[in-house]
Design a protein around this motif. Structure first.
Motif, PDB file in Angstrom:
ATOM      1  N   GLU A  18       0.821  -1.210   0.000  1.00 14.61           N
ATOM      2  CA  GLU A  18       0.000   0.000   0.000  1.00 14.61           C
ATOM      3  C   GLU A  18       0.858   1.265   0.000  1.00 14.61           C
ATOM      4  OE1 GLU A  18      -2.862  -0.399   3.150  1.00 14.61           O
ATOM      5  OE2 GLU A  18      -4.071  -1.826   1.996  1.00 14.61           O
ATOM      6  N   CYS A 122      -2.488   9.160   2.956  1.00 15.49           N
ATOM      7  CA  CYS A 122      -3.946   9.287   2.885  1.00 15.49           C
ATOM      8  C   CYS A 122      -4.382  10.709   3.236  1.00 15.49           C
ATOM      9  CB  CYS A 122      -4.612   8.281   3.812  1.00 15.49           C
ATOM     10  SG  CYS A 122      -4.582   6.577   3.191  1.00 15.49           S
ATOM     11  N   ILE A 132      -8.249   3.099  -0.291  1.00 18.43           N
ATOM     12  CA  ILE A 132      -6.913   2.728  -0.777  1.00 18.43           C
ATOM     13  C   ILE A 132      -7.030   1.714  -1.909  1.00 18.43           C
ATOM     14  CG2 ILE A 132      -4.741   1.591  -0.170  1.00 18.43           C
ATOM     15  CD1 ILE A 132      -5.013   2.806   2.611  1.00 18.43           C
TER      16      ILE A 132
END
Length: 467
Positions: A18, A122, A132
């Motif tokens: 991520e 974020c 995400i």
């Protein structure tokens, strides 16, 4: 998508993946010839899957491997520095710096660092945590990547990670193209070339290894999960938890590399250019995963007890001709203790510590710089002053020289002599440096060959453990 498309698969921790995708979304790499995502996945996988080759770095709470510019340029092309710099400055990975006698090491960050980076990215991009996946999907569509989030959870592991238990992984399939093939399959193809041009017995071993090695995937994964859970419950601090995850993710990576390894081109089989060892997935796999090799119940494992201390006797023999009476006495005493298989027990008596602690002490005596761990070394030096001086002299220029010399001896004996004789007797072993895995029906023949060759090289039969 074309049904004939070939893929390279990865299984990587959720948090690392991520960060890579969010970083590409936040500050993409400009004018890149390859996708920064695909290069990033390959680099992360290299660090994760190969870090357990560096067992002397086990205390680091991170995964790391040494990679020099020649390797990086060969694998990723002339633009390698742009990719690595992009990954480093955005904290996807980090590295130390080259200094004499040691190449640059590249590391994964800690889990907590990745979590903090995810939260930062974020916030910077106004991306809710639940969105995400949409960012990842966008890049996967661009690069025709197939990706799915998998939980390897077993009873007792809370998948929502409230207790910072990291057990979510992305399964990623990257289509192989003419341009990315060089780094997605290069290791496997390089190994193929090595096997095809190797001496006859090694060629047979390589073919047998690639065709025959499989693992009980689900059982091995569950074992790794349960061991991770146990180590977390015993952890005393965050460092212990980080180390537990490092061991756990190395196990998962090892299992995944063997599972469908030929199809996925993740089976390794090649001789190391430096120490001449034969490096495979098995030589770098945690020993507790060995029983999950398919057919293991019908195999025997034979290994040389106190391997490196025993093989040091071969180096010491070259000093006998001009040795003083005092040195001869030390060499004979050292020989007697090590070949009996009682070396670590002897160290326990000397230091008053556990066997595992004494293994670490031997590592420090034999493999650390002469100027390091002097207090520990002085205890040993008092008992073996002349033998210790030989060790120190070998390490004088570069402290890694002693380990490399012992590994070369080990490789010559096990790969060039023992394995060759076994193959000549129609026994094709799996190798683990100083140990061999063979069908149980060939246990006694293998033991006899090992004893015969080791006796010829050492002058006595050392202790060989059979499991």
């Amino acid at each position: 998508m074309n049904k004939y498309t070939k893929y390279r698969s990865f299984l990587l921790p959720k948090e690392v993946v991520e960060v890579l995708f969010l970083t590409a979304h936040h500050i993409p790499l400009k004018d890149n010839k390859e996708s920064e995502i695909i290069v990033g996945l390959a680099v992360i996988n290299d660090i994760l899957s190969k870090s357990n080759q560096n067992r002397n770095l086990e205390d680091y709470p991170f995964h790391c491997i040494p990679m020099d510019s020649r390797f990086l340029k060969t694998k990723y092309g002339n633009d390698y520095n742009n990719y690595m710099t992009w990954l480093i400055i955005h904290n996807v990975i980090w590295h130390d710096f080259y200094f004499e006698g040691r190449t640059t090491h590249y590391y994964l960050q800690s889990n907590e660092t990745y979590l903090s980076k995810i939260n930062f990215l974020c916030r910077e991009n106004d991306i809710p945590a639940e969105s995400i996946g949409a960012v990842i999907d966008t890049y996967c569509l661009r690069d025709k990547i197939e990706i799915s989030l998998e939980s390897l959870a077993v009873d007792g592991i809370d998948a929502n990670q409230k207790n910072r238990i990291f057990n979510l992984w992305y399964k990623i399939k990257v289509p192989i193209t003419k341009t990315n093939k060089k780094f997605l399959t290069k290791d496997y193809e390089s190994d193929s070339s090595y096997i095809n041009n190797a001496p006859k017995h090694i060629k047979k071993m390589g073919s047998h290894y690639r065709k025959g090695l499989t693992i009980q995937y689900e059982e091995a994964i569950e074992h790794s999960e349960q061991r991770y859970l146990k180590e977390l419950s015993e952890a005393k601090n965050d460092k212990d938890k980080g180390s537990a995850f490092k061991r756990y993710s190395s196990r998962i990576s090892s299992v995944n590399a063997i599972h469908n390894g030929s199809l996925n081109k993740t089976l390794r089989f090649k001789r190391n250019d430096t120490n001449k060892r034969l490096d495979t997935n098995l030589t770098n796999m945690a020993s507790d995963l060995r029983p999950f090799i398919v057919g293991y119940e019908n195999m025997s494992y034979l290994d040389l007890s106190n391997s490196q201390p025993v093989l040091f006797n071969i180096l010491l023999q070259s000093h006998r001709k001009k040795a003083s009476e005092a040195l001869l006495k030390e060499i004979d005493n050292y020989f007697s203790i090590t070949t009996s298989g009682k070396w670590y027990e002897w160290l326990q008596g000397l230091y008053g510590l556990t066997r595992n602690e004494c293994k670490e002490i031997w590592m420090k005596i034999a493999y650390s710089k002469n100027s390091h761990n002097t207090e520990i070394k002085n205890v040993f030096r008092k008992e073996f002053p002349l033998v210790y001086s030989i060790i120190a002299e070998i390490k004088k220029e570069k402290h890694a020289n002693f380990a490399i010399e012992l590994q070369k001896i080990e490789s010559k004996i096990f790969i060039d002599e023992i394995c060759k004789e076994l193959v000549n007797n129609s026994i094709i072993p799996y190798t683990m440096h100083d140990g061999l895995l063979v069908p149980s029906e060939h246990e006694m023949v293998t033991l006899n060959i090992m004893q015969s060759i080791l006796k010829e090289r050492l002058g006595a039969v050392p202790l060989i453990k059979v499991e």
